[in-house]
Motif scaffolding. Sequence first.
Motif, PDB file in Angstrom:
ATOM      1  N   SER A 110       0.879  -1.032  -0.049  1.00  0.00           N
ATOM      2  CA  SER A 110       0.213  -0.058   0.158  1.00  0.00           C
ATOM      3  C   SER A 110       0.800   1.249   0.031  1.00  0.00           C
ATOM      4  CB  SER A 110      -0.881  -0.014   1.282  1.00  0.00           C
ATOM      5  OG  SER A 110      -1.876  -0.895   0.903  1.00  0.00           O
ATOM      6  N   GLN A 111       1.989   1.309   0.667  1.00  0.00           N
ATOM      7  CA  GLN A 111       2.710   2.468   0.538  1.00  0.00           C
ATOM      8  C   GLN A 111       3.481   2.556  -0.608  1.00  0.00           C
ATOM      9  OE1 GLN A 111       5.973   1.400   3.645  1.00  0.00           O
ATOM     10  NE2 GLN A 111       4.554   1.976   5.280  1.00  0.00           N
ATOM     11  N   ARG A 112       3.418   1.697  -1.508  1.00  0.00           N
ATOM     12  CA  ARG A 112       4.207   2.053  -2.865  1.00  0.00           C
ATOM     13  C   ARG A 112       3.123   1.965  -3.922  1.00  0.00           C
ATOM     14  NH1 ARG A 112       6.483  -1.334  -6.621  1.00  0.00           N
ATOM     15  NH2 ARG A 112       5.722  -3.199  -5.614  1.00  0.00           N
ATOM     16  N   LYS A 113       2.105   1.367  -3.648  1.00  0.00           N
ATOM     17  CA  LYS A 113       0.871   1.006  -4.793  1.00  0.00           C
ATOM     18  C   LYS A 113      -0.226   1.503  -4.278  1.00  0.00           C
ATOM     19  CE  LYS A 113       1.562  -1.951  -7.975  1.00  0.00           C
ATOM     20  NZ  LYS A 113       2.136  -1.279  -9.066  1.00  0.00           N
ATOM     21  N   GLY A 114      -0.691   1.913  -3.501  1.00  0.00           N
ATOM     22  CA  GLY A 114      -1.967   2.232  -2.630  1.00  0.00           C
ATOM     23  C   GLY A 114      -2.853   0.863  -2.228  1.00  0.00           C
ATOM     24  N   HIS A 115      -4.122   1.174  -2.177  1.00  0.00           N
ATOM     25  CA  HIS A 115      -5.037  -0.087  -1.743  1.00  0.00           C
ATOM     26  C   HIS A 115      -4.745  -1.187  -2.818  1.00  0.00           C
ATOM     27  CE1 HIS A 115      -8.298  -2.512  -0.757  1.00  0.00           C
ATOM     28  NE2 HIS A 115      -8.195  -2.025   0.581  1.00  0.00           N
ATOM     29  N   PRO A 116      -4.708  -2.649  -2.086  1.00  0.00           N
ATOM     30  CA  PRO A 116      -4.481  -3.729  -3.260  1.00  0.00           C
ATOM     31  C   PRO A 116      -5.571  -3.824  -4.311  1.00  0.00           C
ATOM     32  CG  PRO A 116      -3.714  -4.273  -0.799  1.00  0.00           C
ATOM     33  CD  PRO A 116      -4.519  -3.063  -0.673  1.00  0.00           C
ATOM     34  N   ALA A 117      -6.872  -3.598  -3.611  1.00  0.00           N
ATOM     35  CA  ALA A 117      -8.012  -3.729  -4.560  1.00  0.00           C
ATOM     36  C   ALA A 117      -7.874  -5.023  -5.443  1.00  0.00           C
ATOM     37  CB  ALA A 117      -8.006  -2.158  -5.204  1.00  0.00           C
ATOM     38  N   LEU A 118      -8.011  -6.097  -5.091  1.00  0.00           N
ATOM     39  CA  LEU A 118      -7.579  -7.127  -5.849  1.00  0.00           C
ATOM     40  C   LEU A 118      -8.503  -7.430  -7.045  1.00  0.00           C
ATOM     41  CD1 LEU A 118      -7.109  -9.904  -3.184  1.00  0.00           C
ATOM     42  CD2 LEU A 118      -5.348  -8.548  -4.486  1.00  0.00           C
ATOM     43  N   ILE A 119      -9.771  -7.096  -7.098  1.00  0.00           N
ATOM     44  CA  ILE A 119     -10.652  -7.323  -8.201  1.00  0.00           C
ATOM     45  C   ILE A 119     -10.322  -6.280  -9.329  1.00  0.00           C
ATOM     46  CG2 ILE A 119     -13.091  -7.134  -8.982  1.00  0.00           C
ATOM     47  CD1 ILE A 119     -13.882  -8.636  -6.504  1.00  0.00           C
ATOM     48  N   GLY A 120     -10.363  -5.082  -8.858  1.00  0.00           N
ATOM     49  CA  GLY A 120      -9.820  -3.866  -9.861  1.00  0.00           C
ATOM     50  C   GLY A 120      -8.586  -4.063 -10.219  1.00  0.00           C
ATOM     51  N   ARG A 121      -7.658  -4.514  -9.583  1.00  0.00           N
ATOM     52  CA  ARG A 121      -6.328  -4.727 -10.164  1.00  0.00           C
ATOM     53  C   ARG A 121      -6.192  -5.894 -11.319  1.00  0.00           C
ATOM     54  NH1 ARG A 121      -2.491  -1.067  -8.234  1.00  0.00           N
ATOM     55  NH2 ARG A 121      -2.990  -0.173  -6.174  1.00  0.00           N
ATOM     56  N   HIS A 122      -7.024  -6.952 -10.888  1.00  0.00           N
ATOM     57  CA  HIS A 122      -6.947  -8.085 -11.945  1.00  0.00           C
ATOM     58  C   HIS A 122      -8.109  -7.794 -12.979  1.00  0.00           C
ATOM     59  CE1 HIS A 122      -4.813  -9.701  -8.453  1.00  0.00           C
ATOM     60  NE2 HIS A 122      -4.325 -10.592  -9.438  1.00  0.00           N
ATOM     61  N   ARG A 123      -8.664  -6.727 -13.259  1.00  0.00           N
ATOM     62  CA  ARG A 123      -9.851  -6.747 -13.989  1.00  0.00           C
ATOM     63  C   ARG A 123      -9.239  -6.512 -15.598  1.00  0.00           C
ATOM     64  NH1 ARG A 123     -13.112  -2.017 -12.300  1.00  0.00           N
ATOM     65  NH2 ARG A 123     -13.699  -3.563 -10.991  1.00  0.00           N
ATOM     66  N   PRO A 124      -7.926  -6.192 -15.869  1.00  0.00           N
ATOM     67  CA  PRO A 124      -7.504  -6.289 -17.105  1.00  0.00           C
ATOM     68  C   PRO A 124      -7.272  -7.696 -17.716  1.00  0.00           C
ATOM     69  CG  PRO A 124      -6.423  -4.581 -15.958  1.00  0.00           C
ATOM     70  CD  PRO A 124      -7.302  -5.719 -14.997  1.00  0.00           C
ATOM     71  N   PHE A 125      -7.358  -8.587 -16.713  1.00  0.00           N
ATOM     72  CA  PHE A 125      -6.572 -10.239 -17.169  1.00  0.00           C
ATOM     73  C   PHE A 125      -7.500 -11.210 -17.329  1.00  0.00           C
ATOM     74  CE2 PHE A 125      -3.701  -7.909 -14.234  1.00  0.00           C
ATOM     75  CZ  PHE A 125      -2.575  -7.526 -15.521  1.00  0.00           C
ATOM     76  N   PRO A 126      -7.579 -12.231 -17.918  1.00  0.00           N
ATOM     77  CA  PRO A 126      -8.693 -13.269 -18.176  1.00  0.00           C
ATOM     78  C   PRO A 126      -8.359 -14.193 -16.860  1.00  0.00           C
ATOM     79  CG  PRO A 126      -6.599 -13.741 -19.374  1.00  0.00           C
ATOM     80  CD  PRO A 126      -6.503 -12.317 -19.057  1.00  0.00           C
ATOM     81  N   VAL A 127      -9.073 -13.902 -15.879  1.00  0.00           N
ATOM     82  CA  VAL A 127      -9.205 -14.659 -14.503  1.00  0.00           C
ATOM     83  C   VAL A 127     -10.441 -15.675 -14.816  1.00  0.00           C
ATOM     84  CG1 VAL A 127      -9.127 -14.442 -11.987  1.00  0.00           C
ATOM     85  CG2 VAL A 127      -8.389 -12.490 -13.409  1.00  0.00           C
ATOM     86  N   THR A 128      -9.787 -16.611 -15.239  1.00  0.00           N
ATOM     87  CA  THR A 128     -10.670 -17.944 -15.546  1.00  0.00           C
ATOM     88  C   THR A 128     -10.583 -18.940 -14.536  1.00  0.00           C
ATOM     89  OG1 THR A 128      -9.289 -19.018 -17.143  1.00  0.00           O
ATOM     90  CG2 THR A 128     -10.733 -17.275 -17.829  1.00  0.00           C
ATOM     91  N   HIS A 129     -11.519 -20.029 -14.663  1.00  0.00           N
ATOM     92  CA  HIS A 129     -11.027 -21.247 -13.843  1.00  0.00           C
ATOM     93  C   HIS A 129      -9.964 -21.765 -14.222  1.00  0.00           C
ATOM     94  CE1 HIS A 129     -15.009 -21.863 -11.702  1.00  0.00           C
ATOM     95  NE2 HIS A 129     -15.444 -20.988 -12.588  1.00  0.00           N
ATOM     96  N   LYS A 130      -9.589 -21.793 -15.500  1.00  0.00           N
ATOM     97  CA  LYS A 130      -8.203 -22.727 -16.088  1.00  0.00           C
ATOM     98  C   LYS A 130      -7.130 -21.806 -15.512  1.00  0.00           C
ATOM     99  CE  LYS A 130      -6.269 -24.060 -20.262  1.00  0.00           C
ATOM    100  NZ  LYS A 130      -6.383 -24.071 -21.953  1.00  0.00           N
ATOM    101  N   ALA A 131      -6.991 -20.673 -15.577  1.00  0.00           N
ATOM    102  CA  ALA A 131      -6.122 -19.816 -15.317  1.00  0.00           C
ATOM    103  C   ALA A 131      -5.617 -19.864 -13.664  1.00  0.00           C
ATOM    104  CB  ALA A 131      -6.027 -18.404 -15.440  1.00  0.00           C
ATOM    105  N   ALA A 132      -6.923 -19.863 -12.797  1.00  0.00           N
ATOM    106  CA  ALA A 132      -6.652 -19.969 -11.619  1.00  0.00           C
ATOM    107  C   ALA A 132      -5.926 -21.579 -11.047  1.00  0.00           C
ATOM    108  CB  ALA A 132      -7.960 -19.907 -10.637  1.00  0.00           C
ATOM    109  N   ASP A 133      -6.641 -22.444 -11.731  1.00  0.00           N
ATOM    110  CA  ASP A 133      -6.006 -23.765 -11.574  1.00  0.00           C
ATOM    111  C   ASP A 133      -4.419 -23.915 -11.841  1.00  0.00           C
ATOM    112  OD1 ASP A 133      -8.228 -24.993 -10.355  1.00  0.00           O
ATOM    113  OD2 ASP A 133      -8.830 -25.655 -12.606  1.00  0.00           O
TER     114      ASP A 133
END
Length: 204
Positions: A121-144
């Motif tokens: 957070s000191q370097r990049k701000g709040h983690p905001a996981l969903i927002g920061r991963h929004r540009p990526f294809p976060v699929t079941h296959k990728a998660a596995d």
Amino acid sequence: METKRLSSTRPYIKPLSTFFNSLSSHCQQRVKQEKMQSLQQKASEWSGVDPNDAFAIDETNLFEKLGLQTFINLSTNFYNRVYDDEEEWFRSIFSNSSKEDAIRNQYEFFVQRMGGPPLYSQRKGHPALIGRHRPFPVTHKAADRWLQHMQQALDSVTDIDEDSKIKMMNFFRHTAFFLVAGDELKNQNQGVACKHAANKPAEE
């Protein structure tokens, strides 16, 4: 008389406006809470990890227990595997980041989430996981695939005890599928705060 009647209503305009603003805020908060509950339910269903097990990492200060270098070693081992992955579709997910940046972003987040100082957070701000991963294809296959590499990385870092590995992997599995569920929010403007990214304050 009519003028007096109109003017007498003016004191009620501000309270009425305040009431509707408060009602709107309450409704928005309720929508966010319902979305969060839905995402958490899907994460538990898809990951097979109960929320109590997913957040068992908060029962112990893992940063104090394991130390900074252990987290650095874990993220380095993990991203060495990711960037050497034989599947191009998976490697391409990380193509916009250097391996060095990816390693630092991850271990700083892990340190912050697991009881250490808020390096991320000191370097990049709040983690905001969903927002920061929004540009990526976060699929079941990728998660596995991600989880496969993380399990292998955890198994390779000898400084992490078995109990901590289990707690961390449960957290990683639940979080990975929380992000898969959060992929549904890509076309919506509202973000959702999440316990996965909530800072665990360092103990003094």
